[in-house]
Scaffold this active site. Structure first.
Site, PDB file in Angstrom:
ATOM      1  CG  HIS A 281     -23.034  39.672 -20.456  1.00 16.71           C
ATOM      2  ND1 HIS A 281     -24.325  39.827 -20.932  1.00 16.71           N
ATOM      3  CD2 HIS A 281     -23.073  38.637 -19.584  1.00 16.71           C
ATOM      4  CE1 HIS A 281     -25.112  38.927 -20.359  1.00 16.71           C
ATOM      5  NE2 HIS A 281     -24.390  38.192 -19.540  1.00 16.71           N
TER       6      HIS A 281
ATOM      7  CG  ASN B 186     -26.634  33.681 -20.204  1.00 21.51           C
ATOM      8  OD1 ASN B 186     -27.823  33.957 -20.107  1.00 21.51           O
ATOM      9  ND2 ASN B 186     -26.141  32.538 -19.757  1.00 21.51           N
ATOM     10  CE1 TYR B 187     -26.434  33.394 -27.514  1.00 17.51           C
ATOM     11  CE2 TYR B 187     -24.162  33.658 -26.751  1.00 17.51           C
ATOM     12  CZ  TYR B 187     -25.233  34.094 -27.512  1.00 17.51           C
ATOM     13  OH  TYR B 187     -25.138  35.241 -28.242  1.00 17.51           O
ATOM     14  NE  ARG B 188     -31.402  32.605 -20.407  1.00 16.37           N
ATOM     15  CZ  ARG B 188     -31.089  33.751 -21.006  1.00 16.37           C
ATOM     16  NH1 ARG B 188     -29.842  34.086 -21.231  1.00 16.37           N
ATOM     17  NH2 ARG B 188     -32.046  34.594 -21.377  1.00 16.37           N
TER      18      ARG B 188
ATOM     19  N   GLY C 225     -29.156  28.370  -1.628  1.00 16.36           N
ATOM     20  CA  GLY C 225     -28.054  27.483  -2.015  1.00 16.36           C
ATOM     21  C   GLY C 225     -27.359  27.905  -3.292  1.00 16.36           C
TER      22      GLY C 225
ATOM     23  NE  ARG D 290     -18.986  27.509  -6.586  1.00 15.50           N
ATOM     24  CZ  ARG D 290     -17.920  28.198  -7.001  1.00 15.50           C
ATOM     25  NH1 ARG D 290     -18.045  29.110  -7.930  1.00 15.50           N
ATOM     26  NH2 ARG D 290     -16.728  27.967  -6.466  1.00 15.50           N
ATOM     27  CE1 TYR D 291     -20.276  34.588  -1.818  1.00 15.59           C
ATOM     28  CE2 TYR D 291     -21.704  32.918  -0.876  1.00 15.59           C
ATOM     29  CZ  TYR D 291     -20.552  33.652  -0.833  1.00 15.59           C
ATOM     30  OH  TYR D 291     -19.646  33.469   0.173  1.00 15.59           O
TER      31      TYR D 291
ATOM     32  CB  SER E 197     -20.590  30.978 -10.136  1.00 15.48           C
ATOM     33  OG  SER E 197     -19.654  30.018  -9.698  1.00 15.48           O
TER      34      SER E 197
END
Lengths: 346, 346
Positions: A151, A153-155, A304, A306-307, A309
């Site tokens: 896994h 994640n970069y944000r 709202g 986007r579940y 994703s």
């Protein structure tokens, strides 16, 4: 290992130059990304577009070599502003489920999201704040239980106060969830992440390794989700450009840290009990993601959202047995031991 | 239908009289339960012991008729006071996973639990409160997708303020989660619950039916977990005995509301796509339980919680596919429609 980290050092090209190989057109128009090359919002979008493409192609290569499937590419726009590109490979030959998602969204933060951020040390005034968020996130669940799940994640975030004051910060991480412990693999994985961190300060890897161990803890079971990696948030020093370079190096270390493990194990033989154990461990993965993961909860609680994703991280199949406990001395018990007591790997 | 509801009316025997058929010795000694027959803590424990036994035996009968498995009985004690009896049938012929759990626990409520209760309208002073809780809870996941999953839970609480003031209340409910819509089955299920409620006031079923629809909502998907049933909490009127009678009637209505559905469908033919659909719906069940269910979250956040009993509600197997959507006009789409727009069934 076919991947060599940092080979481009000193000669890094602008990320927009790679746009020909991106998975789809970006959320912001390519012209705008090119014209605003100094704005971090645009730099970040171009970087995550490139990382998405590189990771998708590296994973897909392993899959197609075994006659498997291609990623589906799903570009979506958000009514409230921005959108994302979701790439999914489902029910493949090497990969049971792999999702690589980028999102670039902006709008007004709801009060509970503001609260969530404040709890993380950011002091921001006002009930409804203007925000921008761009990130890449991915989970890969291979079919073979001898290949770990990965896994990352970069944000990047920007938030603007009522009085116009701006805050920005980066967050991210990469972590590994094996079903069977192969110490060499875990060492390779951690070493690669450490190398990416070390160029930006020797103190970073130990700090973010510990943060990762703490974050991916499943308190009710007294065990970690996997064997960790790195995890960080609220990174805003020494400068925006230095932070961006650091996050870029981390994101680029995903392929060399993980793909060799896929190559090494994708043809390993698998027994029925090994598959069963993998499904049970996937159940634990679901528990962490749905009960504790801040990103998932925060995402699902946002109106709202986007579940599809957000829930892309869940495995194709998972299993729960009452009081399953691996036999003493088994390889399954060996993994459990490491999950209960996180180790230093480098 | 072989079950007739209310056949004993007017001649209800004390629950302790059924102790010969209980699944194990109770948490409180049988002598103590007999001697304190007027104390609601003891009355409730005896009632849930009887309900557990009756439900386990009814389910097991269906399983054994098809040459399947017996329930495992697991009696456990809690260091901080009290304990429970967990009955589990796993990987059976008719039932993929069935759990029927009673717990009788007492001790000091941690501050966040106090907070949780206050939010639900109970005003209690003091940071650490003495509490008692007894309840029966169960989830049954049948193997055949034409048999719905059922869940029920009936519970009694006592909390004592710092100044010695006591509060008590009952809560509970029964609800159904089908994989395919059989209107007749749903109507039978709701009618049976309504009958149990009606004896205590015609207003109860509509109120608790709506509460159930509201509670088992999955906001991120805009659908309900199933086709509902009844759900209530904070019930403390008109008297402790009347409340107990009501809860007992509800708990006794589980067997006649659900077992006929098992009998009717346990030999139905099953196609591969039907099984796949069932697994996807089980993924949704996991989503509700881990993300939204107050009982699960509250339980897991409590230090020293017996997570195996709490997570017993999860199915043996579940599945998540990216953007799965049943074809228009299919039976799968028909179910989805009802989950999006809850109906009146009686």
């Amino acid at each position: 290992c076919q991947f060599s980290l940092f080979s481009w050092k000193g000669s890094r090209k602008p990320d927009v130059d790679s746009s020909d190989s991106w998975m789809s057109e970006p959320i912001t128009s390519l012209d705008e990304l090119k014209q605003n090359g100094d704005d971090m919002k645009c730099k970040m979008e171009a970087m995550i577009m490139r990382i998405q493409s590189e990771f998708v192609h590296a994973v897909e290569k392993e899959e197609l070599e075994e006659g498997g499937k291609k990623f589906l590419v799903d570009r979506w726009l958000r009514e409230q502003g921005g959108g994302g590109i979701t790439c999914v490979l489902q029910d493949g030959t090497v990969f049971e489920k792999a999702g690589v998602n980028i999102s670039v969204v902006s709008g007004i933060l709801p009060p509970n999201a503001v609260q969530q951020m404040r709890a993380r040390g950011k002091k921001m005034k006002g009930a409804n704040l203007k925000f921008f968020a761009a990130g890449v996130s991915s989970v890969v669940h291979p079919r073979n239980p001898h290949i770990p799940t990965v896994h990352f994640n970069y944000r990047y975030f920007e938030v603007e106060n009522d009085d116009g004051e701006k805050h920005w910060w980066f967050g991210g991480g990469t972590d590994l969830t094996p079903y069977y412990l192969e110490e060499k693999d875990v060492v390779h994985f951690h070493k690669t992440l450490k190398k990416a961190c070390d160029g930006h300060g020797k103190q970073l890897y130990p700090k973010y390794k510990k943060w990762c161990d703490d974050y991916f803890r499943v308190p009710h079971r007294g065990e970690s989700r996997g064997v960790g990696g790195i995890f960080f948030d609220d990174v805003d020093e020494p400068s925006q450009d230095k932070c961006f370079e650091f996050v870029t190096d981390c994101a680029e270390s995903v392929v060399p840290s993980y793909l060799p493990l896929v190559q090494k194990h994708k043809k390993d033989g698998v027994s029925y009990p090994e598959r069963e154990w993998q499904l049970l461990r996937r159940g634990r993965y679901v528990e962490f993601n749905l009960i504790y993961d801040r990103g998932t909860k925060f995402g699902l609680y946002t109106p709202g959202a986007r579940y599809e994703s957000i829930l892309m991280s869940l495995p194709l199949t998972a299993r729960w047995e009452y009081k399953h406990s691996p036999p003493e001395g088994s390889r399954e018990a060996q993994l459990t031991e490491v999950l209960k007591n996180p180790r230093e790997w480098v």
